[in-house]
Design an enzyme around this catalytic site. Structure first.
Site, short mmCIF file in Angstrom:
data_model
loop_
_atom_site.label_atom_id
_atom_site.label_comp_id
_atom_site.label_asym_id
_atom_site.label_seq_id
_atom_site.Cartn_x
_atom_site.Cartn_y
_atom_site.Cartn_z
N HIS A 1 -61.30 21.49 8.81
CA HIS A 1 -61.19 19.90 8.05
C HIS A 1 -61.65 20.20 6.91
O HIS A 1 -62.38 19.31 6.69
CB HIS A 1 -62.16 19.35 9.33
CG HIS A 1 -61.30 18.92 10.64
ND1 HIS A 1 -60.73 17.70 10.87
CD2 HIS A 1 -61.76 19.27 11.81
CE1 HIS A 1 -60.26 17.46 12.28
NE2 HIS A 1 -60.63 19.02 12.19
N LYS B 1 -49.48 8.40 13.92
CA LYS B 1 -51.19 9.58 14.48
C LYS B 1 -52.03 8.78 13.21
O LYS B 1 -52.55 8.31 12.68
CB LYS B 1 -51.02 10.23 14.18
CG LYS B 1 -52.15 11.64 14.18
CD LYS B 1 -52.33 11.68 15.70
CE LYS B 1 -54.16 11.59 15.76
NZ LYS B 1 -53.93 13.59 15.76
N HIS C 1 -56.89 10.13 17.18
CA HIS C 1 -58.12 10.84 16.95
C HIS C 1 -59.59 9.97 16.52
O HIS C 1 -58.95 9.86 15.02
CB HIS C 1 -57.87 12.26 16.07
CG HIS C 1 -58.92 13.27 15.63
ND1 HIS C 1 -58.53 14.06 15.29
CD2 HIS C 1 -60.22 13.10 15.18
CE1 HIS C 1 -60.11 15.08 15.76
NE2 HIS C 1 -61.06 13.87 14.91
N ASP D 1 -53.00 21.48 19.82
CA ASP D 1 -53.86 22.01 18.08
C ASP D 1 -53.37 22.98 17.15
O ASP D 1 -54.31 23.16 16.66
CB ASP D 1 -54.96 21.29 18.34
CG ASP D 1 -55.31 20.39 17.23
OD1 ASP D 1 -54.85 20.37 16.36
OD2 ASP D 1 -56.61 20.51 17.68
N HIS E 1 -55.56 9.59 12.28
CA HIS E 1 -57.13 10.43 12.27
C HIS E 1 -57.82 10.51 11.49
O HIS E 1 -57.80 9.20 10.19
CB HIS E 1 -56.24 11.62 11.63
CG HIS E 1 -57.00 12.94 12.23
ND1 HIS E 1 -58.04 13.14 11.90
CD2 HIS E 1 -56.39 14.05 12.95
CE1 HIS E 1 -58.62 14.59 11.50
NE2 HIS E 1 -57.63 14.88 12.71
N HIS F 1 -49.48 17.82 20.82
CA HIS F 1 -50.72 17.71 19.67
C HIS F 1 -50.23 18.81 19.16
O HIS F 1 -50.69 20.24 18.55
CB HIS F 1 -52.14 17.43 20.20
CG HIS F 1 -52.90 17.71 19.38
ND1 HIS F 1 -54.08 16.68 19.74
CD2 HIS F 1 -52.74 17.71 18.05
CE1 HIS F 1 -54.91 16.37 18.92
NE2 HIS F 1 -54.11 17.10 17.65
N HIS G 1 -50.24 20.05 14.61
CA HIS G 1 -49.78 20.66 13.38
C HIS G 1 -48.75 21.31 13.07
O HIS G 1 -48.81 22.77 13.05
CB HIS G 1 -51.13 20.67 12.64
CG HIS G 1 -52.14 19.85 13.03
ND1 HIS G 1 -52.79 19.31 12.15
CD2 HIS G 1 -52.54 19.95 14.80
CE1 HIS G 1 -53.75 18.91 12.99
NE2 HIS G 1 -53.61 18.81 14.04
N HIS H 1 -58.14 13.77 21.98
CA HIS H 1 -59.06 14.92 22.34
C HIS H 1 -60.45 13.93 22.20
O HIS H 1 -61.42 13.63 21.99
CB HIS H 1 -59.55 15.01 20.35
CG HIS H 1 -59.27 15.62 18.94
ND1 HIS H 1 -59.11 16.96 19.35
CD2 HIS H 1 -58.36 15.77 17.58
CE1 HIS H 1 -58.38 18.18 18.79
NE2 HIS H 1 -57.94 17.15 17.58
#
Length: 590
Positions: A325, A222, A251, A365, A224, A139, A141, A277
């Site tokens: 976010h 993915k 997610h 993450d 999201h 996971h 980024h 998650h």
């Protein structure tokens, strides 16, 4: 017959069957289950390098050339900690892979030798050290390339995820969207001494734009919520994955805008999916995303910011979530969104679900609410906390999520003198299970013959927090190294420094880039001008939770929407936050 005391033997050759040791400053106790170096018939035929030791010409070093079977490198007297078992053995490496696990030496003078040491063999002495497979963080980024150095220094050798750098989309979601971005990231991957794989963006209601990302080399897609994890997008994305033998990482919809957890389960339709998650505060349907822990086709994982639950966990999460976010604290709806994700009841339950083997994987993450260098550290902190709070962990009955188990370890696991089963359960969360889930277990994830030699050496006092040596594809890539101008390698300052495996053309020969089967068949390596060895993901679509090693428990989950209380098979799951943890300040004074 001459004898030697057990302690003296362990100090000279490393621990053997029945010996126990503590993992760093945790409360976890490991016991050696088997000793493959005894294939010579008895003690006394151990190999060891050094002045006056046995790996010398005509003794434990044979005359065999490489063509006659001598290995490139031998790791002597390693204490192998693997989800399949905890054993003492020598490890032979050839062509960047694990060639043999057993007894090293000279077959002309010793019995039981299955790893030949020749004049062309390098030696890495592992006496008294723990050897594990390199960790897998699924996971990521990819916000900044400097993450890779931090991850490697923690013992992680494979990083899977998505992103293009510090773009707004990448700050929040693990997607490398579109063929152009995928090509650029695959080209960038050539520079790094870790294995890398990239996920495309899966949020679309029609298949065309998803297929082109898989064809470009994405290892999966993915979904999201920040791009809209609607039932239509979920179903369409899984249709593409089924057609291309790739994974989908989900997610889900925290706000429950397009549906509730039941709608997501229905949209998945029994197909296999990685449920990123599946945790207490990381995102996904609030407040009951933990429901999917009980679904046989969902492969659940946690990220590390909530692991383990401590008295600081809640305080740091609101601000952290607002930044990650792209939320605005002055907007009431944004603040409510953040607060809906942070629930102490579900965070506490997450620890216990890991200990039960109901949540199968751990990840970071990275820079998006998680810490890239702390996957391994926080996994073992959680194991320690659970032992403190829940006591010794007994292996489940056959067929109840026990996963793999070495024949030698089946009896040892049931001995309350050790924590072998708990150790294997937690180790699997960041090694073999993410490898299985993402279709790369044929290359990495365990210490096994034929696999890529991504190997991490640990001194027991520093296990889980500071590795001694990291091998990539059979060559040392990073090491805790002293002053390069000193007369010996150990004087201060000792810190992690890249080694020869992390430079020049060695990177391309010792690290992998994972791609899709479609991309490999389309010749993207040549088309993109890639230098690294490419390996295609495979065997993904049939994977279910039953395949998660030591972590396949499928409880009936209940989450109260008003109180957030979590029950598994009717049992209320709750624990106190930790106020003190191992593997913490004691190891980071300097």
């Amino acid at each position: 017959m001459a004898t030697i005391g057990r302690r003296a033997y362990a100090e000279m050759f490393g621990p053997t069957v029945g010996d126990r040791l503590r993992l760093a400053d945790t409360g976890l106790i490991l016991e050696v289950e088997a000793d493959y170096t005894l294939r010579a018939g008895s003690y006394g035929e151990e190999v060891k390098f050094g002045g006056g030791k046995t790996i010398r010409d005509g003794m434990a070093q044979a005359q065999h050339s490489r063509a006659q079977g001598a290995v490139d490198t031998v790791l002597t007297n390693a204490l192998i900690m693997d989800a399949a078992g905890i054993v003492k053995a020598d490890i032979g490496l050839r062509d960047g892979r694990i060639a043999a696990i057993g007894k090293a030496g000279n077959p002309d003078t010793q019995a039981g030798v299955d790893i030949i040491i020749g004049p062309g063999t390098e030696v890495i002495s592992c006496e008294g050290q723990i050897v594990t497979a390199g960790g897998i963080d699924s996971h990521i980024h990819f916000i900044c390339p400097q993450q890779i150095e931090h991850a490697l220094a923690s013992g992680v050798t494979t990083m899977l995820g998505g992103g293009t750098g510090p773009a707004t989309g990448t700050l929040a979601t693990t997607c490398t969207p579109g063929p152009w971005n995928i090509e650029r990231m695959l080209q960038a991957a050539d520079a790094f001494a870790v294995n890398l794989g990239f996920l495309g963006k899966g949020n679309a209601s029609l298949p065309g734009a998803l297929h082109e990302q898989i064809d470009a080399g994405a290892i999966g897609l993915k979904l999201h919520e920040d791009w809209g994890s609607t039932p239509a997008a979920i179903s369409n994305c899984l249709d593409v994955a089924e057609a291309t033998d790739t994974q989908v990482a989900l997610h889900s919809d925290t706000l429950n805008e397009s549906g509730f957890v039941e709608n997501t389960i229905a949209a998945v339709g029994g197909r296999g999916i990685c449920a990123f998650h599946t945790e207490g505060a990381g995102g996904g349907h609030a407040p009951d995303i933990l429901r999917v822990v009980g679904e046989a086709n969902f492969l659940p994982s946690s990220t590390n910011p909530t692991m383990p639950y401590t008295h600081n966990t809640l305080d740091e999460h609101v601000d952290m979530l607002m930044v990650c976010h792209h939320l605005d604290a002055s907007i009431a709806e944004d603040l409510a969104f953040a607060e809906s994700r942070i629930r102490k009841e579900t965070i506490a339950a997450e620890d216990i679900l890991h200990d039960l083997g109901a949540i199968s994987m751990m990840s970071s993450d990275s820079q998006a609410m998680g810490r890239v260098g702390e996957v391994i550290l926080r996994t073992w902190q959680t194991a320690h906390k659970m032992k403190q709070q829940r006591g010794w962990l007994s292996p489940p009955a056959a067929g109840q999520g026990a996963g793999l188990s070495s024949a030698a370890g089946q009896g040892v696991d049931h001995d309350t003198r050790n924590d072998n089963f708990r150790i294997k359960r937690y180790l699997a969360k960041y090694t073999i299970n993410p490898a299985i889930a993402h279709g790369i277990s044929h290359e990495v994830g365990s210490i096994a013959v034929g696999k890529w030699a991504d190997i991490v050496l640990w001194k027991p006092a520093f296990f889980g927090v500071k590795p001694a040596l990291i091998l990539k594809g059979g060559q040392i890539a990073l090491a805790a190294m002293g002053d390069p101008n000193a007369s010996i390698p150990t004087p201060q300052p000792v810190h992690y420094r890249p080694m020869f495996g992390a430079f020049g053309g060695a990177i391309a020969k010792t690290s992998l880039t994972f791609v899709s089967q479609a991309g490999l068949q389309a010749g993207i390596g040549q088309r993109y001008g890639l230098r690294k060895t490419l390996s295609a993901v495979r065997g993904i679509r049939g994977i279910r939770k039953r395949d998660m090693v030591h972590n396949s428990y499928l409880p009936q989950m209940e989450i109260d929407a008003q109180t957030y209380m979590v029950r598994a098979d009717g049992q209320w799951l709750s624990c106190e936050p930790a106020t003190e943890l191992p593997l913490a300040q004691r190891y980071f004074l300097f």
